[in-house]
Enzyme design. Structure first.
Site, PDB file in Angstrom:
ATOM      1  N   ASP A 186       2.035 -11.804  -8.049  1.00  0.00           N
ATOM      2  CA  ASP A 186       3.372 -11.854  -8.662  1.00  0.00           C
ATOM      3  C   ASP A 186       3.347 -12.708  -9.930  1.00  0.00           C
ATOM      4  O   ASP A 186       4.000 -12.384 -10.919  1.00  0.00           O
ATOM      5  CB  ASP A 186       4.370 -12.411  -7.645  1.00  0.00           C
ATOM      6  CG  ASP A 186       4.224 -11.699  -6.315  1.00  0.00           C
ATOM      7  OD1 ASP A 186       4.286 -10.461  -6.316  1.00  0.00           O
ATOM      8  OD2 ASP A 186       3.991 -12.367  -5.292  1.00  0.00           O
ATOM      9  N   HIS A 244       6.586 -13.241  -0.852  1.00  0.00           N
ATOM     10  CA  HIS A 244       5.991 -12.117  -1.593  1.00  0.00           C
ATOM     11  C   HIS A 244       6.718 -10.861  -1.119  1.00  0.00           C
ATOM     12  O   HIS A 244       6.283 -10.166  -0.199  1.00  0.00           O
ATOM     13  CB  HIS A 244       4.489 -12.023  -1.307  1.00  0.00           C
ATOM     14  CG  HIS A 244       3.851 -10.791  -1.884  1.00  0.00           C
ATOM     15  ND1 HIS A 244       3.793 -10.538  -3.235  1.00  0.00           N
ATOM     16  CD2 HIS A 244       3.257  -9.734  -1.285  1.00  0.00           C
ATOM     17  CE1 HIS A 244       3.192  -9.379  -3.432  1.00  0.00           C
ATOM     18  NE2 HIS A 244       2.860  -8.865  -2.269  1.00  0.00           N
TER      19      HIS A 244
HETATM   20  C1  LMR Z   1       1.884  -5.423  -3.769  1.00  0.00           C
HETATM   21  O1  LMR Z   1       2.707  -6.293  -4.093  1.00  0.00           O
HETATM   22  O2  LMR Z   1       1.486  -4.561  -4.553  1.00  0.00           O
HETATM   23  C2  LMR Z   1       1.347  -5.414  -2.382  1.00  0.00           C
HETATM   24  O3  LMR Z   1       1.829  -6.511  -1.669  1.00  0.00           O
HETATM   25  C3  LMR Z   1       1.601  -4.127  -1.701  1.00  0.00           C
HETATM   26  C4  LMR Z   1       3.063  -3.911  -1.366  1.00  0.00           C
HETATM   27  O4  LMR Z   1       3.360  -3.550  -0.239  1.00  0.00           O
HETATM   28  O5  LMR Z   1       3.902  -4.097  -2.235  1.00  0.00           O
END
Ligand code: LMR
Length: 326
Positions: free
Chosen positions: A159, A187
């Site tokens: 991120d 996340h």
């Molecule tokens: C991402 O952020 O690309 C990974 O965590 C996969 C998802 O499920 O988003």
């Protein structure tokens, strides 16, 4: 040359594993003077596939790669391991949010925690990549009571990287000019990429990018929704960029963070008004010896506080769903 570092990767046969292993073995993660022994852990049905990856690793003739252990038994896989990268788990598919994975992936991490507790080296450090990664890290830590809690982290470096690219692109500068990019919370689609604290060329982002509506709106939602957008476009979740972020997360954990800057890691909570008992992403600084500390004294305005509270609430809900695993 130092003695080899044992690095375990779960889900070693998957797409993230395939992007990760060769870079670890080449020295990109721990540097050109650190030999590595890879411990590749997979479910029994995927062990044959891992053996094929090992053939390729051997065929690269990486001077730093001293040995490879392949197993479907976490008690064997984590034996003597110094760094564990937990990638194994069901990935998100189209139409799912990361929290949908909680029931499928949560129970995997009780076993990971138990095996790490029983077998890993005293200096073990863990990063969870499999989603929902914050809560999976919480489960892992809870099942490894003899390992210091601060050794369990989850990946929000992806991120941070996504946010830096968005800001650099908008400002028409190099990503190198974007510093101090803190990701707060989960996340997930509630994470807060704190552009107020970030800098471009040493100046506040809001001075350089005057389109504040974009910063408060599309910038945040693009970073929050990037994983979903990639799944929509590729038909599969991010792999190479997730592997890259995992490499950078571990590398920077063992690197002194440049003066004045910070990196983002999801770590055990307990600062900035977030109670203990969650794995929460904060801006941190690392000391070059495998320790980190949360950056203190950051000003958070009401906008930031509201976003941070939202992502905390989501993590509390996730924790409630897995409370029997903790
Ligand atoms: C991402 O952020 O690309 C990974 O965590 C996969 C998802 O499920 O988003």
């Amino acid at each position: 040359m130092t003695s080899p570092v044992r690095v375990a990767v779960t889900g070693a046969a998957g797409s993230i594993g395939y992007s990760l292993l060769f870079r670890i073995a080449s020295g990109e993660m721990l540097g050109p003077d650190t030999p590595v022994i890879l411990h590749l852990i997979e479910i029994p049905q995927a062990v044959d596939k891992v053996e094929g990856v090992v053939m390729e690793l051997n065929d690269c003739a990486f001077p730093l790669l001293k040995d490879v252990v392949v197993t479907d038994d976490p008690m064997v896989g984590f034996d003597g391991v110094n760094i564990a990268i937990l990638v194994g788990g069901r990935p998100r598919g189209p139409g799912m949010v990361r929290a949908d994975l909680i029931k499928a992936n949560g129970p995997i991490f009780t076993g990971m925690g138990e095996a790490i507790n029983a077998k890993a080296a005293d200096d073990i450090r863990v990063v969870v990549v499999a989603n929902p990664c914050n809560t999976n890290a919480l489960i892992t830590a809870a099942n490894a009571p003899d390992v210091p809690n601060e050794r369990f982290t989850a990946l929000t470096r992806l991120d941070q990287n996504r946010a830096r690219h968005q800001l650099a692109n908008k400002a028409g500068v190099s990503v190198n000019d974007v510093t101090n990019m803190g990701i707060w919370g989960n996340h997930s689609n509630t994470m807060y990429p704190d552009f107020f604290g970030a800098k471009i060329g040493g100046k506040a982002v809001s001075e350089v990018i005057t389109d504040h509506e974009w910063l408060k709106g599309d910038f945040i939602s693009t970073v929050q929704g990037r994983g979903k957008a990639i799944i929509g476009a590729r038909g599969a979740s991010s792999a190479a960029s997730a592997a890259n972020a995992a490499i950078e997360h571990v590398r920077d954990w063992f690197t002194e963070t440049p003066e004045g800057d910070w990196v983002s890691m999801a770590i055990p909570s307990g600062a900035y008004g977030i109670e203990e008992g969650l794995v929460f992403s904060y801006p941190v600084r690392c000391d070059g010896k495998g320790n980190y500390e949360i950056v203190e004294g950051l000003e958070l305005n009401d906008f930031a506080k509201a976003k941070i509270d939202l992502t905390k609430q989501q993590l509390l809900e996730e924790r409630e769903l897995v409370k029997e695993l903790l």
